[in-house]
Design a protein around this motif. Sequence first.
Motif, PDB file in Angstrom:
ATOM      1  N   THR A 127       0.830  -1.209   0.000  1.00 51.09           N
ATOM      2  CA  THR A 127       0.000   0.000   0.000  1.00 51.09           C
ATOM      3  C   THR A 127       0.861   1.253   0.000  1.00 51.09           C
ATOM      4  O   THR A 127       0.593   2.224  -0.727  1.00 51.09           O
ATOM      5  N   LYS A 128       1.933   1.255   0.794  1.00 53.13           N
ATOM      6  CA  LYS A 128       2.822   2.414   0.877  1.00 53.13           C
ATOM      7  C   LYS A 128       3.545   2.635  -0.462  1.00 53.13           C
ATOM      8  O   LYS A 128       3.676   3.787  -0.925  1.00 53.13           O
ATOM      9  N   ILE A 129       3.980   1.559  -1.077  1.00 53.97           N
ATOM     10  CA  ILE A 129       4.646   1.672  -2.390  1.00 53.97           C
ATOM     11  C   ILE A 129       3.684   2.255  -3.422  1.00 53.97           C
ATOM     12  O   ILE A 129       4.036   3.152  -4.197  1.00 53.97           O
ATOM     13  N   GLU A 130       2.460   1.755  -3.437  1.00 57.67           N
ATOM     14  CA  GLU A 130       1.461   2.260  -4.391  1.00 57.67           C
ATOM     15  C   GLU A 130       1.147   3.729  -4.125  1.00 57.67           C
ATOM     16  O   GLU A 130       0.807   4.476  -5.032  1.00 57.67           O
ATOM     17  N   GLU A 131       1.282   4.147  -2.875  1.00 55.09           N
ATOM     18  CA  GLU A 131       1.069   5.542  -2.506  1.00 55.09           C
ATOM     19  C   GLU A 131       2.238   6.414  -2.974  1.00 55.09           C
ATOM     20  O   GLU A 131       2.059   7.559  -3.398  1.00 55.09           O
ATOM     21  N   LEU A 132       3.464   5.853  -2.944  1.00 59.36           N
ATOM     22  CA  LEU A 132       4.663   6.629  -3.265  1.00 59.36           C
ATOM     23  C   LEU A 132       4.978   6.683  -4.763  1.00 59.36           C
ATOM     24  O   LEU A 132       5.547   7.674  -5.242  1.00 59.36           O
ATOM     25  N   LEU A 133       4.633   5.635  -5.504  1.00 62.90           N
ATOM     26  CA  LEU A 133       5.041   5.572  -6.909  1.00 62.90           C
ATOM     27  C   LEU A 133       4.518   6.729  -7.756  1.00 62.90           C
ATOM     28  O   LEU A 133       5.239   7.201  -8.650  1.00 62.90           O
ATOM     29  N   PRO A 134       3.288   7.232  -7.543  1.00 61.04           N
ATOM     30  CA  PRO A 134       2.875   8.420  -8.314  1.00 61.04           C
ATOM     31  C   PRO A 134       3.792   9.614  -8.089  1.00 61.04           C
ATOM     32  O   PRO A 134       4.019  10.403  -9.003  1.00 61.04           O
ATOM     33  N   PHE A 135       4.332   9.736  -6.867  1.00 62.50           N
ATOM     34  CA  PHE A 135       5.284  10.823  -6.609  1.00 62.50           C
ATOM     35  C   PHE A 135       6.597  10.588  -7.362  1.00 62.50           C
ATOM     36  O   PHE A 135       7.234  11.530  -7.832  1.00 62.50           O
ATOM     37  N   VAL A 136       6.982   9.320  -7.463  1.00 62.76           N
ATOM     38  CA  VAL A 136       8.183   8.987  -8.251  1.00 62.76           C
ATOM     39  C   VAL A 136       7.952   9.336  -9.720  1.00 62.76           C
ATOM     40  O   VAL A 136       8.833   9.877 -10.387  1.00 62.76           O
ATOM     41  N   ASP A 137       6.745   9.039 -10.212  1.00 62.26           N
ATOM     42  CA  ASP A 137       6.413   9.374 -11.608  1.00 62.26           C
ATOM     43  C   ASP A 137       6.466  10.888 -11.830  1.00 62.26           C
ATOM     44  O   ASP A 137       6.976  11.359 -12.849  1.00 62.26           O
ATOM     45  N   SER A 138       5.926  11.637 -10.873  1.00 67.61           N
ATOM     46  CA  SER A 138       5.972  13.098 -10.979  1.00 67.61           C
ATOM     47  C   SER A 138       7.408  13.599 -10.937  1.00 67.61           C
ATOM     48  O   SER A 138       7.795  14.504 -11.688  1.00 67.61           O
ATOM     49  N   TYR A 139       8.191  12.993 -10.067  1.00 73.31           N
ATOM     50  CA  TYR A 139       9.609  13.350  -9.976  1.00 73.31           C
ATOM     51  C   TYR A 139      10.315  13.056 -11.297  1.00 73.31           C
ATOM     52  O   TYR A 139      11.151  13.842 -11.764  1.00 73.31           O
ATOM     53  N   ALA A 140       9.950  11.919 -11.921  1.00 69.42           N
ATOM     54  CA  ALA A 140      10.581  11.532 -13.193  1.00 69.42           C
ATOM     55  C   ALA A 140      10.304  12.566 -14.283  1.00 69.42           C
ATOM     56  O   ALA A 140      11.192  12.910 -15.066  1.00 69.42           O
ATOM     57  N   LYS A 141       9.061  13.072 -14.317  1.00 72.48           N
ATOM     58  CA  LYS A 141       8.719  14.084 -15.326  1.00 72.48           C
ATOM     59  C   LYS A 141       9.489  15.372 -15.075  1.00 72.48           C
ATOM     60  O   LYS A 141      10.024  15.989 -16.014  1.00 72.48           O
ATOM     61  N   ALA A 142       9.560  15.778 -13.820  1.00 74.20           N
ATOM     62  CA  ALA A 142      10.312  16.994 -13.481  1.00 74.20           C
ATOM     63  C   ALA A 142      11.798  16.801 -13.754  1.00 74.20           C
ATOM     64  O   ALA A 142      12.477  17.702 -14.262  1.00 74.20           O
ATOM     65  N   TYR A 143      12.299  15.618 -13.443  1.00 73.79           N
ATOM     66  CA  TYR A 143      13.718  15.305 -13.664  1.00 73.79           C
ATOM     67  C   TYR A 143      14.051  15.348 -15.149  1.00 73.79           C
ATOM     68  O   TYR A 143      15.107  15.869 -15.552  1.00 73.79           O
ATOM     69  N   GLU A 144      13.146  14.801 -15.976  1.00 77.70           N
ATOM     70  CA  GLU A 144      13.366  14.796 -17.421  1.00 77.70           C
ATOM     71  C   GLU A 144      13.437  16.223 -17.965  1.00 77.70           C
ATOM     72  O   GLU A 144      14.292  16.557 -18.788  1.00 77.70           O
ATOM     73  N   LYS A 145      12.536  17.077 -17.483  1.00 73.17           N
ATOM     74  CA  LYS A 145      12.559  18.480 -17.915  1.00 73.17           C
ATOM     75  C   LYS A 145      13.859  19.151 -17.493  1.00 73.17           C
ATOM     76  O   LYS A 145      14.452  19.924 -18.250  1.00 73.17           O
ATOM     77  N   LEU A 146      14.292  18.850 -16.269  1.00 74.74           N
ATOM     78  CA  LEU A 146      15.542  19.433 -15.776  1.00 74.74           C
ATOM     79  C   LEU A 146      16.731  18.943 -16.595  1.00 74.74           C
ATOM     80  O   LEU A 146      17.630  19.720 -16.932  1.00 74.74           O
ATOM     81  N   GLU A 147      16.721  17.641 -16.937  1.00 73.40           N
ATOM     82  CA  GLU A 147      17.799  17.083 -17.753  1.00 73.40           C
ATOM     83  C   GLU A 147      17.835  17.749 -19.125  1.00 73.40           C
ATOM     84  O   GLU A 147      18.915  18.055 -19.649  1.00 73.40           O
ATOM     85  N   GLN A 148      16.655  17.949 -19.702  1.00 69.47           N
ATOM     86  CA  GLN A 148      16.589  18.612 -21.006  1.00 69.47           C
ATOM     87  C   GLN A 148      17.130  20.037 -20.899  1.00 69.47           C
ATOM     88  O   GLN A 148      17.875  20.500 -21.772  1.00 69.47           O
ATOM     89  N   PHE A 149      16.728  20.714 -19.830  1.00 70.64           N
ATOM     90  CA  PHE A 149      17.213  22.080 -19.620  1.00 70.64           C
ATOM     91  C   PHE A 149      18.734  22.089 -19.450  1.00 70.64           C
ATOM     92  O   PHE A 149      19.431  22.897 -20.063  1.00 70.64           O
ATOM     93  N   ASN A 150      19.234  21.170 -18.610  1.00 68.50           N
ATOM     94  CA  ASN A 150      20.675  21.129 -18.357  1.00 68.50           C
ATOM     95  C   ASN A 150      21.465  20.777 -19.606  1.00 68.50           C
ATOM     96  O   ASN A 150      22.579  21.256 -19.813  1.00 68.50           O
ATOM     97  N   THR A 151      20.868  19.923 -20.445  1.00 68.12           N
ATOM     98  CA  THR A 151      21.535  19.529 -21.689  1.00 68.12           C
ATOM     99  C   THR A 151      21.615  20.708 -22.650  1.00 68.12           C
ATOM    100  O   THR A 151      22.637  20.936 -23.296  1.00 68.12           O
ATOM    101  N   LYS A 152      20.516  21.461 -22.730  1.00 68.11           N
ATOM    102  CA  LYS A 152      20.461  22.576 -23.670  1.00 68.11           C
ATOM    103  C   LYS A 152      21.150  23.828 -23.135  1.00 68.11           C
ATOM    104  O   LYS A 152      21.593  24.674 -23.908  1.00 68.11           O
ATOM    105  N   PHE A 153      21.218  23.957 -21.810  1.00 64.89           N
ATOM    106  CA  PHE A 153      21.654  25.216 -21.215  1.00 64.89           C
ATOM    107  C   PHE A 153      23.030  25.685 -21.683  1.00 64.89           C
ATOM    108  O   PHE A 153      23.186  26.862 -22.036  1.00 64.89           O
ATOM    109  N   PRO A 154      24.080  24.822 -21.700  1.00 66.14           N
ATOM    110  CA  PRO A 154      25.391  25.328 -22.132  1.00 66.14           C
ATOM    111  C   PRO A 154      25.364  25.912 -23.542  1.00 66.14           C
ATOM    112  O   PRO A 154      25.946  26.969 -23.793  1.00 66.14           O
TER     113      PRO A 154
END
Length: 495
Positions: free
Chosen positions: A226-253
């Motif tokens: 139950t706790k894992i199922e509660e946490l995984l949506p937050f991991v998914d949200s983190y993954a989307k934010a992380y991907e955007k940050l990675e794209q930004f960091n890749t393009k930024f230089p």
Amino acid sequence: MTPEQLKASILQYAIQGKLVEQRAEEGTADVLFQQIQQNRKKKNIKEKKYPSITEDEIPYDIPDTWKWVRVSEICSILNGDRGKNYPAKSTLKKEGIPFISALNLDGHTVKNDDNLLCLSNEQYEKLGNGKLIKGDIVVCIRGSLGKHGRYPYDKGAIASSLVICRQFSDEDVLADYFMMYIDAPLFYALIRKYDNGTAQPNLAAKSLEQFLFPLPPLEEQHRIVTKIEELLPFVDSYAKAYEKLEQFNTKFPEEMKKSILQYAIMGKLVEQRAEEGTAEELYQQIQDEKQKLIRTGKFKKDKAFSDITDDEMPFDIPDNWKWVRVGDIFNVGTGMTPTKSESRFYLGGTIPWVNSSLTSNRYIEHVDTMITQYALDNTSLRLYPAHTLIVAMYGQGKTRGQISELLLPATTNQACAALESYSYQEVTTKYVYYCFLFNYEKLRKRAEGTSQPNLNVQKIKETIIPFPPLEEQQRIVAKIEELLPYCEILSKCKQ
């Protein structure tokens, strides 16, 4: 921390007994283990005998209410049928009874897509092993080791690269917890320990049976899931934010580099100073020098360029700057390729010959091909001095529009435009280099042609650039060369 690392950490905490608290009223894993063994006996499943778990095998401590067991003590590991009745891929259809391979597993279930192939009833009935029932957990033991999914259909069969993990217990929560265990770092550490493959990763079913499994009490398993199922949506949200940050960091230089160059050629990187005069004064000095060189015969007189119109000017520049055409301040020429069949053009050559591929470097100081003085004297080739700018007019991929600076006298082929200064100033050469660097994409778009778009000498001559006074050019170049290394450092940090 990557999303994958975050998820792995959560799962590892879960199977170490650190994700939820232990509760005395929920009993112990020993009680659950005995219930599982009773279920195994009721189902007439023979016990697999493996050595007792030693202290040296145990990878970490678990709560006192938990129990280390082997996978073979909580489920059967069933191989597929590898005999004469194993179906050839060519006989499988799009409809019928699912025949599962690693391609169909997505870490959760069996994907019902175009890759799902099926057996006929006759093929299914002939199989002696590897028949699936709903709820079975399927794990890949050859190739994509550890790839897995839970089987959602009533009937099916597995390919030879898979095994079935069939629970002795009828409790769904134990299967859910087992699926989490397969996703956790411990499971993959055990795969690495037992992997006996060479060219192709390979895990024996008997090895999987010996894997250690941290077994919690059943109620605690339920709370963990139950706790894992509660946490995984937050991991998914983190993954989307992380991907955007990675794209930004890749393009930024690269974006930072473009911004620096844009500010530079718009007159916004350094301040203007009245005492430094105007670009018009510098331009007239260059024109005077140009006329002298034409009179001496060093350069031919060009047709006058058309006036620069307001529509051509992409942005405003400071009042003491001037829009100029490249052909007004540089003699723009090109080269050619001496015929390869004439050995006198190449044999024993000592004169550098540049092609467009070398423009990927900031400077050209080494070349692959040398030509002879005979080639220079008997063709239309021209020897350009050091510090001539070389622009690629055509070439494969990113080549067209690239610019480099000669550090040695050299000739070029016909794919290069050579920008030889009428009144050489080191800083002006550098400043114009940075103008071309900023306008790379814009220049490429001016190419013409269908199969391979090309630039030409006339287009290079007609290119307009914003031209500052000489001393301001010096300050602009100094500031660019102070800032661009930071872009390079940022780029290396991402590699």
